[in-house]
Enzyme design. Structure first.
Site, PDB file in Angstrom:
ATOM      1  N   ASP A 195       0.461  -1.323  -0.229  1.00  0.00           N
ATOM      2  CA  ASP A 195      -0.020   0.406   0.430  1.00  0.00           C
ATOM      3  C   ASP A 195       1.041   1.192  -0.163  1.00  0.00           C
ATOM      4  O   ASP A 195       2.058   1.434   0.591  1.00  0.00           O
ATOM      5  CB  ASP A 195      -0.871   0.217   1.112  1.00  0.00           C
ATOM      6  CG  ASP A 195      -2.213   0.832   1.038  1.00  0.00           C
ATOM      7  OD1 ASP A 195      -3.464   0.030   0.709  1.00  0.00           O
ATOM      8  OD2 ASP A 195      -2.095   2.069   1.455  1.00  0.00           O
ATOM      9  N   ASP A 235      -7.292  -4.150  -5.706  1.00  0.00           N
ATOM     10  CA  ASP A 235      -8.702  -3.329  -4.526  1.00  0.00           C
ATOM     11  C   ASP A 235      -8.508  -1.917  -4.893  1.00  0.00           C
ATOM     12  O   ASP A 235      -8.147  -1.031  -3.876  1.00  0.00           O
ATOM     13  CB  ASP A 235      -8.775  -3.845  -3.100  1.00  0.00           C
ATOM     14  CG  ASP A 235      -9.774  -3.236  -2.518  1.00  0.00           C
ATOM     15  OD1 ASP A 235     -10.675  -2.406  -3.298  1.00  0.00           O
ATOM     16  OD2 ASP A 235     -10.240  -2.867  -1.070  1.00  0.00           O
ATOM     17  N   CYS A 272     -14.781  -0.571  -4.361  1.00  0.00           N
ATOM     18  CA  CYS A 272     -15.929  -0.023  -4.261  1.00  0.00           C
ATOM     19  C   CYS A 272     -17.094   0.641  -4.308  1.00  0.00           C
ATOM     20  O   CYS A 272     -17.483   1.761  -3.532  1.00  0.00           O
ATOM     21  CB  CYS A 272     -16.078   0.489  -2.443  1.00  0.00           C
ATOM     22  SG  CYS A 272     -15.174   1.647  -1.785  1.00  0.00           S
TER      23      CYS A 272
END
Length: 578
Positions: A408, A454, A510
């Site tokens: 990340d 993601d 999302c």
């Protein structure tokens, strides 16, 4: 506390407010009401402060000024003061007492509620102005009529009264040109409408006697108290969401009724249609369920002694929480209610969470990890791991023999992931990657056979988890100055280069926006990296699976599947390449 994810460290009152837990009805002191209005002025103004962060900051300030420590200090100060001067510094008596949990939750609820529902409440205010008797109010009417000057092309939707999405917005100048009293009156009127019509519904707290609650608040808000003339209070009561006539235009109606920025309402109507967009808007204005993921790694460690069924039984026996199995993800449980009928207790205080038996994770998020099809002993890459919700699920799937590479851009998130991995019992399966290792493809224990992207996104599918986000998004959403869809496609291509021959790639967001989902999928498949992959279709009959050329994609929607809005697409690698 350091090992809890950021959501667990949030102020307890703010967390309960977002989860929809009832706020105890109580009379709130004047300083609490003043702090609420002051926060709303920052949220509704051109600064456009995040309502949830502003609620947390306000509660911290109140804790310092009126919490137990401040009250004890005031008592000690009064005890050593001269008998005749004890009343001069009696802060605890003068300001209405110390900060209680009921006051905390009411302050958080009202800041978040008014900040998120600003367009809806603004439209109700306009309706109340129209209903009010022309003979009432004199100076009051002139002050409020001056606030009607803030108008733009979508004034009928209530969006004109919504505070601008950024300080540079064209509506910021009229807001700044108003007097301080006028801006305060605007904020207090929206608060009054929220207490009357919204507290207890959706983003609101428990419904009680709305008129009594408003009367109590009127005594705490000097400006509002002066505005509650008989004609004005009757108009506020009459401006009920069920009684007013909403705009006929589908976009304006969605923007006003569901309190969404007009550009977002326009995209939703264009993509979903008017009726379905309205159902989506209503769904994201209701707090989502508390969903758990049973940690299968604990079942492995205990030789099958733990299972989803045993976790559900333990929640009832030890914590009094009734749960239901999720219909889609194999390890999902949704907390329904306390066995006694009372609201659920804090999920972070449960022994099962501390023991690593479950993670708090929406069922749609669990489906993304499930879509990877990770097998025992595999090497999996979670390229944008965040705090590690999906990485922990993948670590449970690959078993003790498998490896999950994580990366990340924010190192503190990887540190939080490692802390959660220790609690979950999968720390030995996690391999953090530096940016240099990821760029050069240096996977010390072999290239991954599956990669998950993601990707950072608008989070438009998770607005019920972070309702204030709707007013922080921009029409052309960017991430660190880059158009988000361009970054998403680049991340998919980078992950594709890391996948070993015969491996799999999963792209997820999302978001429910086609520009971040279907369009990115098509852009990837048209790229050189995408040419080495073939679509990996979801089985026929899979809930949320798309059709035709996008049969390898799946879209979960809050108003259809009762999960957050998640999109996922997946491919298998057919060719070689580095």
């Amino acid at each position: 506390l350091r090992r809890r994810p950021p959501a667990a460290r949030r102020g307890r009152a703010t967390s309960r407010a977002m989860r929809g837990c009832p706020v105890p009805a109580s009379s709130h002191p004047a300083w609490a009401a003043e702090a609420t209005v002051s926060a709303l002025l920052r949220v509704l103004g051109p600064a456009n402060a995040d309502a949830q962060k502003e609620a947390t900051r306000t509660l911290r300030a109140l804790q310092r000024e009126h919490g137990p420590d401040a009250a004890a200090a005031a008592q000690r100060k009064a005890a050593v003061a001269a008998p005749g001067s004890a009343g001069s510094d009696g802060d605890g008596a003068r300001d209405g007492g110390a900060l209680t949990n009921g006051v905390r939750m009411a302050v958080a609820r009202r800041i978040i509620g008014v900040g998120c529902l600003r367009a809806r409440l603004s439209y109700l205010r306009k309706c109340a102005l129209a209903m009010r008797d022309d003979g009432e109010g004199g100076d009051e009417r002139s002050e409020y009529e001056s606030m009607r000057s803030e108008s733009d092309s979508d004034s009928s939707s209530g969006g004109s009264d919504s505070r601008p999405s950024s300080a540079s917005d064209s509506d910021s100048e009229p807001w700044l040109s108003r007097s301080a009293a006028c801006r305060r009156a605007y904020a207090e009127t929206l608060l009054a409408l929220y207490i009357l019509h919204e507290e207890g519904v959706g983003l609101g707290a428990c419904r009680g006697d709305a008129a009594q609650a408003l009367a109590s608040s009127a005594g705490e808000l000097p400006c509002l108290n002066s505005l509650l003339s008989p004609g004005w209070i009757d108009a506020l009561r009459a401006a009920s969401p069920d009684a007013v006539e909403w705009p006929a235009d589908p976009v304006d109606r969605l923007a006003a009724r569901c309190s969404l920025p007009r550009w977002l309402a326009a995209r939703l109507v264009a993509q979903l249609g008017g009726a379905e967009a309205m159902r989506f808007g209503e769904a994201v204005n209701v707090p989502g369920p508390v969903t758990l993921r049973f940690n299968a790694a604990k079942a492995d460690a205990a030789a099958g002694a733990h299972s989803r069924e045993s976790l559900a039984a333990r929640l009832v026996e030890e914590d009094g929480l009734v749960s239901a199995f999720g219909p889609y993800a194999p390890h999902a449980l949704s907390v329904v209610e306390a066995a006694s009928g009372a609201p659920p207790r804090s999920i972070w205080a449960i022994a099962g969470w501390r023991d690593g038996l479950f993670e708090v994770q929406d069922e749609g998020s669990q489906l993304i990890a499930h879509a990877c099809g990770a097998l025992r002993g595999e090497r999996v890459l979670d390229m944008c791991c965040g705090n590690g919700g999906k990485a922990l699920a993948l670590a449970a799937d690959v078993g003790p023999e498998g490896i999950v590479y994580v990366h990340d851009v924010k190192p503190y998130r990887v540190r939080a992931l490692l802390a959660n991995a220790r609690r979950a019992g999968v720390e030995e399966r996690i391999r953090p990657l530096s940016p240099e290792q990821l760029s050069s493809g240096e996977f010390g224990e072999g290239r991954p056979t599956c990669a998950l992207v993601d990707a950072p996104c608008s989070s438009s599918g998770a607005l019920r988890r972070r309702p204030a986000l709707r007013w922080l998004l921009e029409e052309h959403y960017t991430h660190r100055g880059r158009i988000i869809s361009v970054l998403q496609a680049e991340l998919a291509r980078r992950a594709a280069r890391a996948v070993a021959p015969g491996g799999r790639l999963v792209y997820a967001t999302c978001s429910i926006m086609a520009v971040e989902n279907e369009e990115v999928v098509r852009a990837f498949e048209a790229s050189a990296e995408g040419a080495a992959f073939e679509a990996w279709d979801f089985p026929a009959g899979t809930e949320g699976a798309l059709e035709g050329a996008l049969a390898h994609a799946r879209q979960m929607l809050p108003h259809v599947h009762h999960t957050d809005g998640f999109f996922m697409a997946r491919w298998r690698r057919t060719g070689g390449g580095a």
